[in-house]
Design an enzyme around this catalytic site. Sequence first.
Site, PDB file in Angstrom:
ATOM      1  N   ASP A  93       0.841  -1.191   0.000  1.00  0.00           N
ATOM      2  CA  ASP A  93       0.000   0.000   0.000  1.00  0.00           C
ATOM      3  C   ASP A  93       0.879   1.244   0.000  1.00  0.00           C
ATOM      4  O   ASP A  93       1.803   1.349   0.812  1.00  0.00           O
ATOM      5  CB  ASP A  93      -0.910  -0.011   1.238  1.00  0.00           C
ATOM      6  N   HIS A 100      -3.773  14.185   0.736  1.00  0.00           N
ATOM      7  CA  HIS A 100      -4.040  13.294   1.878  1.00  0.00           C
ATOM      8  C   HIS A 100      -2.895  13.371   2.888  1.00  0.00           C
ATOM      9  O   HIS A 100      -3.118  13.474   4.095  1.00  0.00           O
ATOM     10  CB  HIS A 100      -4.227  11.852   1.392  1.00  0.00           C
ATOM     11  N   GLU A 161     -10.185   3.934   3.953  1.00  0.00           N
ATOM     12  CA  GLU A 161      -9.345   4.678   3.023  1.00  0.00           C
ATOM     13  C   GLU A 161      -9.762   4.268   1.621  1.00  0.00           C
ATOM     14  O   GLU A 161      -9.702   3.090   1.256  1.00  0.00           O
ATOM     15  CB  GLU A 161      -7.851   4.403   3.274  1.00  0.00           C
ATOM     16  N   GLU A 163      -9.171   3.887  -2.107  1.00  0.00           N
ATOM     17  CA  GLU A 163      -7.944   3.774  -2.891  1.00  0.00           C
ATOM     18  C   GLU A 163      -8.238   3.051  -4.204  1.00  0.00           C
ATOM     19  O   GLU A 163      -9.274   2.410  -4.369  1.00  0.00           O
ATOM     20  CB  GLU A 163      -6.881   2.989  -2.117  1.00  0.00           C
ATOM     21  N   ASP A 192      -9.046   0.354   2.263  1.00  0.00           N
ATOM     22  CA  ASP A 192      -8.030  -0.010   3.251  1.00  0.00           C
ATOM     23  C   ASP A 192      -8.552   0.405   4.635  1.00  0.00           C
ATOM     24  O   ASP A 192      -8.251   1.479   5.140  1.00  0.00           O
ATOM     25  CB  ASP A 192      -6.720   0.720   2.902  1.00  0.00           C
ATOM     26  N   ARG A 196      -7.716   3.988  13.557  1.00  0.00           N
ATOM     27  CA  ARG A 196      -6.851   5.147  13.809  1.00  0.00           C
ATOM     28  C   ARG A 196      -6.255   5.153  15.210  1.00  0.00           C
ATOM     29  O   ARG A 196      -5.152   5.677  15.420  1.00  0.00           O
ATOM     30  CB  ARG A 196      -7.643   6.445  13.592  1.00  0.00           C
ATOM     31  N   GLN A 199      -3.510   2.663  15.192  1.00  0.00           N
ATOM     32  CA  GLN A 199      -2.454   3.214  14.343  1.00  0.00           C
ATOM     33  C   GLN A 199      -1.635   4.285  15.078  1.00  0.00           C
ATOM     34  O   GLN A 199      -0.404   4.287  15.017  1.00  0.00           O
ATOM     35  CB  GLN A 199      -3.086   3.801  13.083  1.00  0.00           C
ATOM     36  N   LYS A 212      -3.999  -1.888  10.195  1.00  0.00           N
ATOM     37  CA  LYS A 212      -4.434  -2.050   8.813  1.00  0.00           C
ATOM     38  C   LYS A 212      -4.644  -3.514   8.432  1.00  0.00           C
ATOM     39  O   LYS A 212      -5.374  -3.802   7.486  1.00  0.00           O
ATOM     40  CB  LYS A 212      -3.347  -1.498   7.876  1.00  0.00           C
ATOM     41  N   THR A 216      -8.657  -5.744   4.278  1.00  0.00           N
ATOM     42  CA  THR A 216      -8.609  -4.826   3.141  1.00  0.00           C
ATOM     43  C   THR A 216      -9.613  -5.351   2.131  1.00  0.00           C
ATOM     44  O   THR A 216      -9.515  -6.502   1.712  1.00  0.00           O
ATOM     45  CB  THR A 216      -7.196  -4.793   2.511  1.00  0.00           C
ATOM     46  N   GLU A 314     -10.155  12.572   7.692  1.00  0.00           N
ATOM     47  CA  GLU A 314     -10.112  13.903   7.071  1.00  0.00           C
ATOM     48  C   GLU A 314     -11.509  14.525   6.987  1.00  0.00           C
ATOM     49  O   GLU A 314     -11.675  15.721   7.215  1.00  0.00           O
ATOM     50  CB  GLU A 314      -9.533  13.804   5.656  1.00  0.00           C
TER      51      GLU A 314
HETATM   52 CA    CA Z   1      -3.890   3.085   2.843  1.00  0.00          CA
END
Ligand code: CA
Length: 365
Positions: A93, A100, A161, A163, A192, A196, A199, A212, A216, A314
Amino acid sequence: MSRYGIENLPYGVFRRPGEAPRLGVRLGSTVVDLSPLGGLLHQSTLNPLMAAGRAQWTAARAAIVEYVSAGPARIPLSDVTLDLPFEVADYTDFYSSEQHALNVSAILRPDSPGLPEHWRHLPIGYHGRSSTVVVSGTPIRRPSGQLGAGVFGPSRRLDIEAEVGFVVGVGGRRIHTDDFAEHVFGITLVNDWSARDIQAWEYRPLGPFLAKSFATSVSPWIVPLDALAPVPANPQDPQPLDYLLPAGPGFDLRLSVEWNDTRVSAPPFAAMYWTAAQQLAHLTSNGASVRTGDLYASGTVSGNSRDEVGSFLELTLSGKEPVKLSDGSTRGFLEDGDKVTISGTTIGAAGVEIGLGEVTGTILA
Ligand code: CA
């Protein structure tokens, strides 16, 4: 007009009840069984076709267009189960959206916002966990983990996420950016999922790990590169090193993120800084190999405004400004039972709008 007409024909693997999986292509809201075409198209996964190389990909697509044009039987999507369309080898990834990276930096590191020093010099990435790449529709169980010193429990800041994934057909090492289309078979949409809180506690100094790796999700549809229309890549400053040049094509893919059926964002892939060709070149630049079935994802796709971001971190400024959904409820991060769907469109090689499939998942407690 259908976004899944003959100009598109994304590949998938479908099963009817009690039958073995087969390759198919999507046509409108139906799937066309490719097994009558035999050979590389009479398979239970895309891997043999993907391994066969670009000449075979082109020949297969021509044969499929001819077959579909003749009006074969069509099976409603509501009558089939869609499987993971390829056996995932390794998964990588990236983190290639400048906006971002800037947004995350401003939210998580407000004392020193801005891009990491190396960000414009190389496409940053990490190796993910291919064994937990799952097909769209697979329920996502809320992960647990260390949330801080002495605290283990379910994530309270579960996020997405949005992607774009690139699926490697033909493997290799030190792949030149010019050879991108000889190695990459097609694209898929990727979510993904990201915890948080896990993380934030674990990622320094080595990057994402358990935040993560629990899941996925990918779209069941692989849109072949031949269906896409490349666009010029974005300018890059400073000029990348030679092994990252020429930059290769960009793609004007428009993503859409729905949170419980409320469209909350429209991330623009055209804004990405590093190209997929540069990512593949960088990934293999040290002599590391890629192989058939490798998946690498672009990194979260975010544009310049709040309604173009590819993560809820975000969108809600890390939960500080919850987003209002159409049922009147508000959200900071994902709640149990929430459903997220990422879809996409682009103007394809034939000059008409085509669909890029969709990837959906519902959160279980
Ligand atoms: Ca990602």
